[in-house]
Design a protein around this motif. Structure first.
Motif, PDB file in Angstrom:
ATOM      1  N   SER A   1       0.835  -1.201   0.000  1.00  0.00           N
ATOM      2  CA  SER A   1       0.000   0.000   0.000  1.00  0.00           C
ATOM      3  C   SER A   1       0.870   1.252   0.000  1.00  0.00           C
ATOM      4  O   SER A   1       1.814   1.370   0.774  1.00  0.00           O
ATOM      5  N   PHE A   2       0.548   2.189  -0.885  1.00  0.00           N
ATOM      6  CA  PHE A   2       1.244   3.471  -0.910  1.00  0.00           C
ATOM      7  C   PHE A   2       0.317   4.530  -1.490  1.00  0.00           C
ATOM      8  O   PHE A   2      -0.687   4.230  -2.136  1.00  0.00           O
ATOM      9  N   LYS A   3       0.679   5.787  -1.244  1.00  0.00           N
ATOM     10  CA  LYS A   3      -0.066   6.914  -1.789  1.00  0.00           C
ATOM     11  C   LYS A   3       0.895   7.930  -2.388  1.00  0.00           C
ATOM     12  O   LYS A   3       1.993   8.131  -1.875  1.00  0.00           O
ATOM     13  N   ILE A   4       0.473   8.553  -3.476  1.00  0.00           N
ATOM     14  CA  ILE A   4       1.223   9.634  -4.117  1.00  0.00           C
ATOM     15  C   ILE A   4       0.398  10.900  -4.000  1.00  0.00           C
ATOM     16  O   ILE A   4      -0.787  10.911  -4.346  1.00  0.00           O
ATOM     17  N   ILE A   5       1.014  11.964  -3.491  1.00  0.00           N
ATOM     18  CA  ILE A   5       0.316  13.240  -3.308  1.00  0.00           C
ATOM     19  C   ILE A   5       0.913  14.277  -4.248  1.00  0.00           C
ATOM     20  O   ILE A   5       2.142  14.477  -4.261  1.00  0.00           O
ATOM     21  N   LEU A   6       0.069  14.927  -5.029  1.00  0.00           N
ATOM     22  CA  LEU A   6       0.488  16.005  -5.917  1.00  0.00           C
ATOM     23  C   LEU A   6      -0.067  17.323  -5.396  1.00  0.00           C
ATOM     24  O   LEU A   6      -1.270  17.436  -5.134  1.00  0.00           O
ATOM     25  N   VAL A   7       0.804  18.316  -5.239  1.00  0.00           N
ATOM     26  CA  VAL A   7       0.375  19.667  -4.879  1.00  0.00           C
ATOM     27  C   VAL A   7       0.596  20.539  -6.106  1.00  0.00           C
ATOM     28  O   VAL A   7       1.698  20.580  -6.655  1.00  0.00           O
ATOM     29  N   SER A   8      -0.446  21.226  -6.536  1.00  0.00           N
ATOM     30  CA  SER A   8      -0.355  22.003  -7.766  1.00  0.00           C
ATOM     31  C   SER A   8      -1.069  23.334  -7.623  1.00  0.00           C
ATOM     32  O   SER A   8      -1.741  23.604  -6.616  1.00  0.00           O
ATOM     33  N   GLY A   9      -0.936  24.157  -8.657  1.00  0.00           N
ATOM     34  CA  GLY A   9      -1.533  25.483  -8.643  1.00  0.00           C
ATOM     35  C   GLY A   9      -0.531  26.542  -8.253  1.00  0.00           C
ATOM     36  O   GLY A   9       0.663  26.281  -8.107  1.00  0.00           O
ATOM     37  N   LYS A  10      -1.000  27.771  -8.105  1.00  0.00           N
ATOM     38  CA  LYS A  10      -0.162  28.893  -7.703  1.00  0.00           C
ATOM     39  C   LYS A  10      -0.841  29.637  -6.569  1.00  0.00           C
ATOM     40  O   LYS A  10      -2.057  29.844  -6.584  1.00  0.00           O
ATOM     41  N   SER A  11      -0.039  30.020  -5.578  1.00  0.00           N
ATOM     42  CA  SER A  11      -0.589  30.719  -4.415  1.00  0.00           C
ATOM     43  C   SER A  11      -1.353  31.969  -4.867  1.00  0.00           C
ATOM     44  O   SER A  11      -0.884  32.709  -5.734  1.00  0.00           O
ATOM     45  N   PRO A  12      -2.548  32.194  -4.313  1.00  0.00           N
ATOM     46  CA  PRO A  12      -3.174  31.464  -3.193  1.00  0.00           C
ATOM     47  C   PRO A  12      -4.090  30.322  -3.633  1.00  0.00           C
ATOM     48  O   PRO A  12      -4.861  29.824  -2.822  1.00  0.00           O
ATOM     49  N   ASN A  13      -4.022  29.944  -4.910  1.00  0.00           N
ATOM     50  CA  ASN A  13      -4.918  28.903  -5.419  1.00  0.00           C
ATOM     51  C   ASN A  13      -4.180  27.564  -5.527  1.00  0.00           C
ATOM     52  O   ASN A  13      -3.857  27.094  -6.621  1.00  0.00           O
ATOM     53  N   LEU A  14      -3.903  26.968  -4.382  1.00  0.00           N
ATOM     54  CA  LEU A  14      -3.228  25.680  -4.334  1.00  0.00           C
ATOM     55  C   LEU A  14      -4.247  24.555  -4.130  1.00  0.00           C
ATOM     56  O   LEU A  14      -5.294  24.757  -3.506  1.00  0.00           O
ATOM     57  N   ALA A  15      -3.923  23.374  -4.659  1.00  0.00           N
ATOM     58  CA  ALA A  15      -4.798  22.212  -4.509  1.00  0.00           C
ATOM     59  C   ALA A  15      -3.935  20.962  -4.424  1.00  0.00           C
ATOM     60  O   ALA A  15      -2.750  20.974  -4.770  1.00  0.00           O
ATOM     61  N   PHE A  16      -4.508  19.861  -3.940  1.00  0.00           N
ATOM     62  CA  PHE A  16      -3.772  18.599  -3.909  1.00  0.00           C
ATOM     63  C   PHE A  16      -4.665  17.464  -4.395  1.00  0.00           C
ATOM     64  O   PHE A  16      -5.895  17.539  -4.347  1.00  0.00           O
ATOM     65  N   ARG A  17      -4.001  16.416  -4.857  1.00  0.00           N
ATOM     66  CA  ARG A  17      -4.690  15.232  -5.348  1.00  0.00           C
ATOM     67  C   ARG A  17      -3.910  14.006  -4.915  1.00  0.00           C
ATOM     68  O   ARG A  17      -2.678  14.023  -4.885  1.00  0.00           O
ATOM     69  N   VAL A  18      -4.607  12.915  -4.583  1.00  0.00           N
ATOM     70  CA  VAL A  18      -3.972  11.720  -4.013  1.00  0.00           C
ATOM     71  C   VAL A  18      -4.274  10.504  -4.868  1.00  0.00           C
ATOM     72  O   VAL A  18      -5.418  10.290  -5.282  1.00  0.00           O
ATOM     73  N   PHE A  19      -3.216   9.708  -5.123  1.00  0.00           N
ATOM     74  CA  PHE A  19      -3.393   8.406  -5.757  1.00  0.00           C
ATOM     75  C   PHE A  19      -3.285   7.337  -4.685  1.00  0.00           C
ATOM     76  O   PHE A  19      -2.304   7.281  -3.945  1.00  0.00           O
ATOM     77  N   ASP A  20      -4.287   6.465  -4.596  1.00  0.00           N
ATOM     78  CA  ASP A  20      -4.318   5.380  -3.616  1.00  0.00           C
ATOM     79  C   ASP A  20      -4.055   4.072  -4.342  1.00  0.00           C
ATOM     80  O   ASP A  20      -4.836   3.668  -5.206  1.00  0.00           O
ATOM     81  N   SER A  21      -2.948   3.391  -4.002  1.00  0.00           N
ATOM     82  CA  SER A  21      -2.582   2.157  -4.700  1.00  0.00           C
ATOM     83  C   SER A  21      -3.582   1.035  -4.445  1.00  0.00           C
ATOM     84  O   SER A  21      -3.748   0.152  -5.289  1.00  0.00           O
ATOM     85  N   MET A  22      -4.249   1.056  -3.286  1.00  0.00           N
ATOM     86  CA  MET A  22      -5.217   0.009  -2.977  1.00  0.00           C
ATOM     87  C   MET A  22      -6.456   0.124  -3.869  1.00  0.00           C
ATOM     88  O   MET A  22      -7.053  -0.872  -4.266  1.00  0.00           O
ATOM     89  N   LYS A  23      -6.826   1.370  -4.203  1.00  0.00           N
ATOM     90  CA  LYS A  23      -7.965   1.598  -5.086  1.00  0.00           C
ATOM     91  C   LYS A  23      -7.542   1.716  -6.546  1.00  0.00           C
ATOM     92  O   LYS A  23      -8.390   1.684  -7.440  1.00  0.00           O
ATOM     93  N   SER A  24      -6.231   1.913  -6.759  1.00  0.00           N
ATOM     94  CA  SER A  24      -5.668   2.082  -8.101  1.00  0.00           C
ATOM     95  C   SER A  24      -6.346   3.216  -8.861  1.00  0.00           C
ATOM     96  O   SER A  24      -6.642   3.101 -10.057  1.00  0.00           O
ATOM     97  N   THR A  25      -6.579   4.318  -8.176  1.00  0.00           N
ATOM     98  CA  THR A  25      -7.236   5.457  -8.820  1.00  0.00           C
ATOM     99  C   THR A  25      -6.841   6.750  -8.116  1.00  0.00           C
ATOM    100  O   THR A  25      -6.421   6.747  -6.948  1.00  0.00           O
ATOM    101  N   TRP A  26      -6.983   7.862  -8.850  1.00  0.00           N
ATOM    102  CA  TRP A  26      -6.748   9.183  -8.287  1.00  0.00           C
ATOM    103  C   TRP A  26      -8.028   9.695  -7.638  1.00  0.00           C
ATOM    104  O   TRP A  26      -9.112   9.600  -8.218  1.00  0.00           O
ATOM    105  N   GLU A  27      -7.903  10.244  -6.445  1.00  0.00           N
ATOM    106  CA  GLU A  27      -9.044  10.839  -5.776  1.00  0.00           C
ATOM    107  C   GLU A  27      -9.325  12.226  -6.353  1.00  0.00           C
ATOM    108  O   GLU A  27      -8.492  12.795  -7.069  1.00  0.00           O
ATOM    109  N   ASP A  28     -10.481  12.762  -6.037  1.00  0.00           N
ATOM    110  CA  ASP A  28     -10.847  14.089  -6.538  1.00  0.00           C
ATOM    111  C   ASP A  28      -9.906  15.154  -5.984  1.00  0.00           C
ATOM    112  O   ASP A  28      -9.404  15.052  -4.859  1.00  0.00           O
TER     113      ASP A  28
END
Length: 411
Positions: free
Chosen positions: A177-204
């Motif tokens: 089990s592992f997760k990959i976290i992406l932080v993107s955007g430009k301040s002050p409009n930052l966002a993150f997205r997570v990939f869950d290996s157990m679900k094999s999909t990217w979360e919203d």
């Protein structure tokens, strides 16, 4: 006469000890049952995993045994390895801190390598290393076993198209089990997205809210770049010029049960993204924006630290800083001896750092030289590592990523 008797007595005691030693039954590992053998071998250094296959047929079977991997997962901690990246983005060499030597890992990995596609290691957790390709795809690999897995594209939209940081987390309890976290955007409009290996999909994608009290320097961001002249007369830009291997580097730390991702902004400030609170905070600038310096953020013993190389009064200094929440200011926690740091003066050195437990690995390089230094925070010991030579020529590394060599980690 007495001396002669003492000599005979000593010889008698020696002969008796030798006879008793012969009476002790000889112990062979082959006499152990399979379960005990796997438990014993699981405590060996990770580098011996490469050599188990060549010992005997029985030990070779241990390598592929599921129960052996379970035994390895019960080892609480492995001495870290540092995966090195050179100027050509080659990542086939690692430094083993347990044996204090260099290791080749190129023959173990099945990651595709070509001139048109050079995956670059961007993050790691446990025994897994995360790579990013030129096209933006991610590959997760275990360098000891050679197994790898290609991650489906995340897909971006709106403000999130500007990737800022890549982080990774895993746990020894669930090696697959592992997760990959992406932080993107430009301040002050930052966002993150997570990939869950157990679900094999990217979360919203989740938007981050800026916390009150963030640094007032945040107005110098995005495409706004300030230029100034250094003391040497060079034109310096305020935006961060990072090497490809450290472009999206970050530090993931669990604080009070909440995961926080730390990374360097384009203007050199440290940004903390609390994933549980869905908020981010920008720390006050450590040095004035008009000073020329090199900076990186690392994790050490579960804390975020900042390593800074700067020049002042015709001398160079390399120091480690920690942010004090009570005084809301930066405090120095370590400093390289002046006899070592002064050699950096005038070299226009750039530092790329990584940390693990109480160690910090520093890659200092410029167009003229390259040096690799390891700092033991507990002992306050600074050691320059020996060069690694290929065909008689020293290899120059630009950065490193720390990972815990674990054969049981699967993708």
């Amino acid at each position: 006469m007495e001396q002669h008797m003492d000599l005979l007595a000593r010889k008698s005691r020696k002969r008796k000890a030798e006879e008793e030693a012969h009476d002790i039954p000889t112990f062979f590992l082959d006499e152990l049952n399979q379960d005990l053998l796997e438990r014993v071998l699981s405590w060996l250094p990770a580098s011996t995993f490469f050599r188990l296959r060549s010992v005997c047929k029985r030990w070779r079977s241990v390598v592929t045994s599921e129960t052996f991997r379970v035994a390895c997962s019960r080892i609480p901690f492995r001495e870290p390895w540092f995966l090195m990246v050179d100027q050509d983005l080659d990542h086939s060499i690692a430094f083993d801190t347990s044996e204090r030597n260099w290791k080749s890992v190129s023959h173990q990995s099945c990651i595709p390598q070509s001139r048109s596609c050079k995956p670059v290691p961007v993050s790691a957790s446990g025994g897994l290393v995360c790579y990013r390709t030129d096209s933006g795809k991610f590959i997760v690999s275990n360098l000891l076993t050679g197994s790898c897995r290609e991650i489906p594209p995340a897909g971006h939209g709106g403000e999130s198209h500007a990737l800022q940081a890549v982080a990774m987390c895993s746990t020894p309890i669930y090696p697959s089990s592992f997760k990959i976290i992406l932080v993107s955007g430009k301040s002050p409009n930052l966002a993150f997205r997570v990939f869950d290996s157990m679900k094999s999909t990217w979360e919203d994608e989740v938007m981050l809210v800026q916390k009150a009290g963030s640094s007032s320097d945040s107005h110098v961001s995005g495409d706004e770049i300030i230029y100034f002249l250094s003391k040497a007369g060079d034109v310096i830009a305020t935006n961060m010029q990072r090497s490809p291997s450290k472009q999206y580097s970050s530090v993931l730390i669990t604080e009070d049960g909440e995961q926080v991702v730390y990374f360097l902004s384009e203007t050199g400030t440290i940004v903390a993204c609390n994933l549980a609170q869905k908020a981010f905070f920008e720390y006050p600038r450590l040095l004035p924006i008009y000073l020329e310096y090199s900076i990186d953020v690392v994790e050490c013993n579960g804390e975020m630290l900042v390593v800074v190389l700067s020049e002042f009064l015709e001398s160079a200094s390399l120091r480690v800083w920690k942010f004090c929440e009570e005084s809301h200011s930066w405090q120095q926690v370590a400093a390289m001896p002046p006899s070592m740091s002064h050699e950096f003066y005038g070299q226009k050195m750039d530092i790329n750092c990584t940390g693990c437990q109480d160690m910090i690995f520093i890659c200092a390089n410029s167009s003229e030289c390259s040096r690799n230094i390891m700092l033991d925070m507990a002992a306050d010991e600074w050691v320059e590592l020996p060069k690694f030579y290929v065909n008689g020529k020293a290899k120059e590394f630009t950065s490193a990523i720390s990972f815990e060599p674990r054969v049981e980690a699967t993708v």
